[in-house]
Design an enzyme around this catalytic site. Structure first.
Site, PDB file in Angstrom:
ATOM      1  N   THR A  88      -4.196  -3.522  -4.716  1.00 12.55           N
ATOM      2  CA  THR A  88      -4.405  -4.851  -5.294  1.00 12.55           C
ATOM      3  C   THR A  88      -4.351  -5.907  -4.190  1.00 12.55           C
ATOM      4  O   THR A  88      -3.471  -5.857  -3.322  1.00 12.55           O
ATOM      5  CB  THR A  88      -3.303  -5.139  -6.342  1.00 12.55           C
ATOM      6  OG1 THR A  88      -3.427  -4.168  -7.376  1.00 12.55           O
ATOM      7  CG2 THR A  88      -3.433  -6.535  -6.938  1.00 12.55           C
ATOM      8  N   THR A 120       2.362   5.814 -13.953  1.00 12.77           N
ATOM      9  CA  THR A 120       1.757   5.986 -15.282  1.00 12.77           C
ATOM     10  C   THR A 120       2.830   6.141 -16.369  1.00 12.77           C
ATOM     11  O   THR A 120       4.006   6.388 -16.075  1.00 12.77           O
ATOM     12  CB  THR A 120       0.877   7.255 -15.304  1.00 12.77           C
ATOM     13  OG1 THR A 120       1.735   8.386 -15.077  1.00 12.77           O
ATOM     14  CG2 THR A 120      -0.211   7.215 -14.243  1.00 12.77           C
ATOM     15  N   GLU A 155       9.152  -3.759  -9.396  1.00 16.26           N
ATOM     16  CA  GLU A 155       7.739  -3.795  -9.799  1.00 16.26           C
ATOM     17  C   GLU A 155       7.596  -3.477 -11.287  1.00 16.26           C
ATOM     18  O   GLU A 155       6.868  -4.147 -12.025  1.00 16.26           O
ATOM     19  CB  GLU A 155       6.932  -2.779  -8.980  1.00 16.26           C
ATOM     20  CG  GLU A 155       5.497  -2.630  -9.487  1.00 16.26           C
ATOM     21  CD  GLU A 155       4.623  -1.704  -8.638  1.00 16.26           C
ATOM     22  OE1 GLU A 155       5.118  -1.182  -7.623  1.00 16.26           O
ATOM     23  OE2 GLU A 155       3.451  -1.525  -8.993  1.00 16.26           O
ATOM     24  N   ALA A 195       0.836  -1.201   0.000  1.00 10.48           N
ATOM     25  CA  ALA A 195       0.000   0.000   0.000  1.00 10.48           C
ATOM     26  C   ALA A 195       0.868   1.247   0.000  1.00 10.48           C
ATOM     27  O   ALA A 195       1.473   1.598   1.018  1.00 10.48           O
ATOM     28  CB  ALA A 195      -0.920  -0.019   1.220  1.00 10.48           C
TER      29      ALA A 195
END
Ligand SMILES: Cc1cc2nc3c(=O)[nH]c(=O)nc-3n(C[C@H](O)[C@H](O)[C@H](O)COP(=O)(O)OP(=O)(O)OC[C@H]3O[C@@H](n4cnc5c(N)ncnc54)[C@H](O)[C@@H]3O)c2cc1C
Length: 381
Positions: free
Chosen positions: A158, A365, A242, A124
């Protein structure tokens, strides 16, 4: 430079490919339709050792590196993007992060259950007011005797509805900016901690996403990872891995779209010949094939650097940016090649397009990846 995978990596690839085809792919449409987390798949992945692929053997895992994980990830993402996203959050963002940064006691307590799949993991970072600008998080932890008290919230997490073990980034110094961030291990069931209802999403519907709420949440001080205000490096290093694995996930999604488009183009007859014979169609397939290969090589390069312990933010951003945008192009072209059938749910490419669309947003992004790459270019002498 050797572009071949090792014998062991090829064996793992073969094993995961068979498992993905036989056990994961058949559920992909159903879990999308029902927005259902495939708990049965994760149980089997635990039994096969896939959930502990990146966890050292002494903590119950298989002790493989990021490159091998990327090889496995591509196969799982080929079969089902939702499953691959939850796998990424569990195995990379939570378990691998803890394996790299936790104390021996923390690793002994949490990693064996994450490796077996008895417990599922999540990470998180994102907050309602801090997405791309993630270092501006405001969820705050204050020491109180042998505990910390956390207040604030996280969003878009997620696995939140199904996870037991959460790595949570919080602020422990309001004046120190990026240097005032710490990481805690929070267990489902800690007092003051709760999870919201799953979001209804465009894609990735088999991978549940929700908010986290911390309302005077009490966390034992021993669950602080590394020490107060020490999490900036953990967060940035974690993002490199990641994005690298996210790139491999995108390669799997792009390949899934390509395989369906290729088969269809060779079978579908119009004007008396297979549509693959039309130059405008075969050109799309040739471009897809080239871009998938390029994306895989970028992912493998970043993964190799991760395994060598080298910080690789620019390489990870190259791989994630190119891979995720490639997958969207491939899935969109696949819908086009299938024509009206491509727009129908039965032919699956519409689901693949909805799923891979997330890749240009989650984990930073496309715009943020371009900023990271730009900074690297402008920072060179
Ligand atoms: C399905 C899904 C799963 C996720 N899972 C997790 C998870 O497990 N854990 C977690 O912590 N987070 C998770 N996220 C959150 C994800 O990382 C964020 O959504 C992402 O970082 C973007 O943040 P934001 O949504 O707040 O968008 P914003 O930051 O508000 O961005 C909105 C738009 O502005 C653009 N923008 C912002 N800043 C700039 C700039 N400086 N220059 C140019 N353009 C800019 C962005 O690129 C974007 O187009 C998940 C997201 C999704 C969709």
């Amino acid at each position: 430079m050797d572009f071949r995978l090792s014998e062991e990596q090829l064996e793992i690839q073969d094993m995961v490919r068979k498992f993905a085809r036989n056990e994961i792919a058949p559920l992909a449409a159903e879990i999308d339709r029902e927005s259902r987390f495939p708990a049965e798949t994760f149980r089997k992945m635990g039994e096969l050792g896939l959930l502990g692929l990146l966890i050292p053997e002494e903590y119950g895992g298989v002790g493989q590196g990021v490159l091998t994980f990327c090889v496995a990830m591509e196969e799982i993402a080929w079969a089902c993007a939702s499953t691959s996203l939850s796998y990424l959050a569990h195995s990379v963002l939570c378990a691998h992060n803890l394996a790299c940064n936790g104390s021996d006691a923390q690793k002994r307590k949490y990693l064996p259950d994450l490796a077996s799949g008895k417990k599922l993991g999540a990470i998180a970072m994102t907050e309602p007011g801090a997405g791309s600008d993630v270092l501006s998080i405001t969820t705050f932890a204050e020491r109180s005797g042998g505990e910390y008290v956390i207040n604030g919230s996280k969003t878009f997490i997620t696995n939140a509805p199904v996870a037991d073990t959460f790595l949570v980034y919080v602020r422990t110094d309001k004046q120190a900016g990026p240097g005032g961030i710490s990481q805690f291990i929070v267990e489902r069931g800690f007092p003051g901690f709760s999870v919201g209802q799953p979001f209804h999403k465009m894609g990735m519907r088999g991978s549940p996403t929700a908010e986290l709420f911390f309302d005077d949440c009490r966390v034992p001080a021993e669950n602080l990872v590394r020490g107060e205000n020490r999490a900036l490096g953990i967060l940035l290093g974690g993002l490199d891995v990641e994005r690298t694995v996210g790139a491999a996930m995108a390669v799997g999604g792009g390949r899934a779209a390509f395989d369906r488009a290729r088969s269809y183009a060779m079978e579908r007859q119009q004007f008396g010949q297979p549509i693959a014979m039309f130059e405008m169609i075969i050109e799309k397939l040739a471009n897809m094939s080239m871009e998938i290969e390029a994306a895989r090589l970028l992912a493998y390069k970043a993964a190799t650097l991760c395994d060598q312990g080298v910080r690789c933010s620019a390489e990870a951003s190259h791989a994630k940016l190119f891979g995720s945008e490639m997958a969207v192009r491939a899935a969109s072209d696949a819908v086009q090649i299938l024509g009206g059938y491509g727009y129908m749910q039965e032919y699956e490419v519409e689901r693949i397009l909805r799923d891979v669309r997330m890749g240009t947003i989650g984990g930073g992004t496309s715009e943020i990846q371009r900023l990271i790459i730009a900074k690297e270019i402008l920072g060179r002498n």
